[in-house]
Design a protein around this motif. Structure first.
Motif, mmCIF file in Angstrom:
data_model
loop_
_atom_site.group_PDB
_atom_site.id
_atom_site.type_symbol
_atom_site.label_atom_id
_atom_site.label_comp_id
_atom_site.label_asym_id
_atom_site.label_seq_id
_atom_site.Cartn_x
_atom_site.Cartn_y
_atom_site.Cartn_z
ATOM 1 N N GLY A 130 50.942 93.592 -40.056
ATOM 2 C CA GLY A 130 49.945 93.327 -38.936
ATOM 3 C C GLY A 130 49.492 91.836 -39.164
ATOM 4 N N SER A 165 44.799 100.637 -40.071
ATOM 5 C CA SER A 165 45.071 99.327 -40.011
ATOM 6 C C SER A 165 45.921 98.861 -41.148
ATOM 7 C CB SER A 165 43.885 98.536 -39.984
ATOM 8 O OG SER A 165 42.956 98.511 -41.187
ATOM 9 N N GLU A 166 45.953 97.501 -41.357
ATOM 10 C CA GLU A 166 46.585 97.158 -42.876
ATOM 11 C C GLU A 166 45.592 97.226 -43.815
ATOM 12 O OE1 GLU A 166 48.243 92.652 -41.949
ATOM 13 O OE2 GLU A 166 46.242 93.121 -40.528
ATOM 14 N N ASP A 207 46.478 95.947 -33.672
ATOM 15 C CA ASP A 207 47.991 95.824 -34.137
ATOM 16 C C ASP A 207 48.582 97.010 -34.582
ATOM 17 O OD1 ASP A 207 46.428 95.803 -36.320
ATOM 18 O OD2 ASP A 207 47.365 93.879 -37.302
ATOM 19 N N SER A 208 47.978 97.897 -35.204
ATOM 20 C CA SER A 208 48.373 99.302 -35.436
ATOM 21 C C SER A 208 48.956 100.126 -34.287
ATOM 22 C CB SER A 208 47.255 100.225 -36.147
ATOM 23 O OG SER A 208 47.158 99.676 -37.518
ATOM 24 N N LEU A 220 52.316 97.582 -42.286
ATOM 25 C CA LEU A 220 51.660 98.769 -41.474
ATOM 26 C C LEU A 220 52.762 99.917 -41.634
ATOM 27 C CD1 LEU A 220 51.115 96.683 -37.945
ATOM 28 C CD2 LEU A 220 49.546 97.783 -39.830
ATOM 29 N N LEU A 234 41.765 102.842 -34.792
ATOM 30 C CA LEU A 234 43.183 102.245 -34.789
ATOM 31 C C LEU A 234 42.833 100.712 -34.488
ATOM 32 C CD1 LEU A 234 45.773 104.120 -33.132
ATOM 33 C CD2 LEU A 234 45.471 103.789 -35.634
ATOM 34 N N SER A 235 43.511 99.891 -35.341
ATOM 35 C CA SER A 235 43.386 98.397 -35.152
ATOM 36 C C SER A 235 44.365 98.251 -33.989
ATOM 37 C CB SER A 235 43.667 97.594 -36.341
ATOM 38 O OG SER A 235 45.018 97.733 -36.666
ATOM 39 N N TYR A 287 49.742 101.350 -46.725
ATOM 40 C CA TYR A 287 49.187 100.046 -47.067
ATOM 41 C C TYR A 287 50.060 99.117 -48.109
ATOM 42 C CZ TYR A 287 44.380 101.449 -45.632
ATOM 43 O OH TYR A 287 43.206 102.023 -45.014
#
Length: 420
Positions: A387, A354-355, A246-247, A393, A243-244, A172
């Motif tokens: 992200g 994620s972020e 972008d992750s 990330l 998980l997002s 983070y």
């Protein structure tokens, strides 16, 4: 020229050794940065500049000579309060340093201050904000340590991990966090919650910083960089469901960059013993924490946060056999993981879902970390771009128990492969 407060630990150590930077100048640069930013970041639980200046003057020679170190406030310090993120322990001053802190001082490190922890390194957050966006969490439980390294308050810091408390805040905050093999850094003088899980880890600005710090604490040579390409197991679980986009995309991009650099990348699926350890983690963590906080719960329950009391009440409602069975599940998973990794050097997965989420009332989801903590092997989170919201990330590398030097060497290889 890089501001002294923004130097990596290895860069600062090299300049100190060369005589181009003094420990006093480095400490003052970090104090000035804290004076300018900590009213917003709120990383420190205790900071006494006059004590820092005295400590710099008396810093011992060694691999950490003159390097400022943040100390998570679940590790005892003889010269600063140790309050464990709880009003129950307000003003508490131990007689001695925790073993890890004493070893850092013996190696020449300077304790810059105590850093904010969540309550007993569990759920209830402190006031720390993310240095990249004060509206977002820095993660937890090692929130002050991760935020402080990212903000330039110190180049090195201690964290601890029971589920994801080193790896997630590192991701983070856009820095590097290393959780070594269970027990590698001695826990004497730590306010331990979970006997089976709690592990002291370190933060820095890259894998070399973490190798320098952990090596100084243990006497091990952890500095060698890997040169041949690794065999990488690519795994999206156990946090795959959260998980997002972008992750997940970033993990795939890192895997592709490693493959282009010569790594062999193959998919890795979680097997039944590993999934059983995922299910056992909250049972073991909370049941052991209920034991650890027996005195606090008996004498000052009202001063424990409702969220923590609720989880510990739940743990105490379970049959005694649940804890024994959970520990057995961990042991089976460790054996299974070592066998599964026989044809791989490292496992690549997410550091966090994620972020950093908005808000500081919670510290994020440890779903990407808890299994690997239960397996007792070393893990490291490396910065890996940003992200959709422009926040950092991270990606996580994992190895079997005892492979700390190898993991740190592979981490430096991955940093080069992804341009870190």
């Amino acid at each position: 020229m890089t501001h002294p407060a923004d130097l990596s630990a290895t860069e600062a150590a090299a300049r100190i050794a060369a005589g181009t930077l003094s420990p006093a100048a480095l400490a003052e640069a970090c104090l000035e940065r804290a004076a300018a930013r900590d009213a917003t970041v709120r990383a420190f639980a205790a900071l006494e500049p006059a004590r820092v200046r005295r400590a710099v003057a008396g810093a011992l020679p060694g691999p950490l000579h003159g390097l400022p170190v943040g100390v998570k406030d679940v590790l005892d310090t003889a010269d600063l309060p140790s309050q464990y993120g709880s009003p129950i322990w307000s003003g508490h001053r131990p007689r001695s340093d925790a073993a890890a802190v004493a070893l850092a001082r013996r190696a020449g490190g300077v304790v810059q201050g105590k850093t904010v922890t969540t309550e007993f390194a569990t759920r209830h957050p402190g006031p720390t904000t993310n240095p990249h966006d004060p509206a977002r969490t820095p993660g937890g439980s090692s929130q002050g340590s991760a935020a402080g390294v990212a903000a330039g308050f110190f180049p090195l810091a201690f964290g601890t991990q029971t589920a994801g408390s080193v790896l997630r805040p590192a991701a983070y905050c856009g820095i590097t966090g290393f959780k070594p093999s269970f027990g590698l850094i001695h826990r004497a003088g730590m306010k331990v919650m979970s006997e089976s899980l709690d592990t002291i880890g370190v933060f820095g600005r890259g894998a070399a910083d973490c190798a320098l710090f952990a090596g100084a604490l243990t006497g091990l040579d952890l500095s060698a960089a890997a040169h041949a390409a690794p065999r990488i197991a690519l795994c999206f679980g156990p946090g795959e469901a959260v998980l997002s986009g972008d992750s997940r995309a970033r993990i795939e991009e890192v895997a592709a960059a490693c493959a282009r650099a010569g790594a062999r990348v193959t998919p890795f699926a979680l097997t039944a013993p590993l999934l059983a350890a995922v299910e056992a983690h909250p049972v073991v963590m909370n049941a052991e924490t209920a034991h650890a906080l027996a005195w606090e719960r008996a004498t000052a329950r009202a001063l424990i946060s409702p969220v923590l009391n609720e989880r510990l009440d739940w743990a105490e409602s379970l049959p005694v056999s649940a804890l024994i069975e959970g520990r057995a599940a961990f042991a089976a998973a460790r054996a299974a993981f070592r066998d599964l990794m026989a044809d791989h050097d490292i496992l690549l997965t997410a550091s966090a879902p994620s972020e950093a989420p908005l808000g500081i009332a919670a510290t994020g989801d440890p779903a990407c970390n808890a299994l690997w903590t239960a397996l007792h092997g070393p893990c490291i989170s490396l910065p890996a771009g940003t992200g959709a919201a422009g926040m950092p990330l991270g990606v996580q590398l994992v190895a079997p128990f005892g492979a700390d030097a190898a993991l740190l060497g592979w981490a430096r290889w991955v940093e080069r492969a992804i341009g870190g």
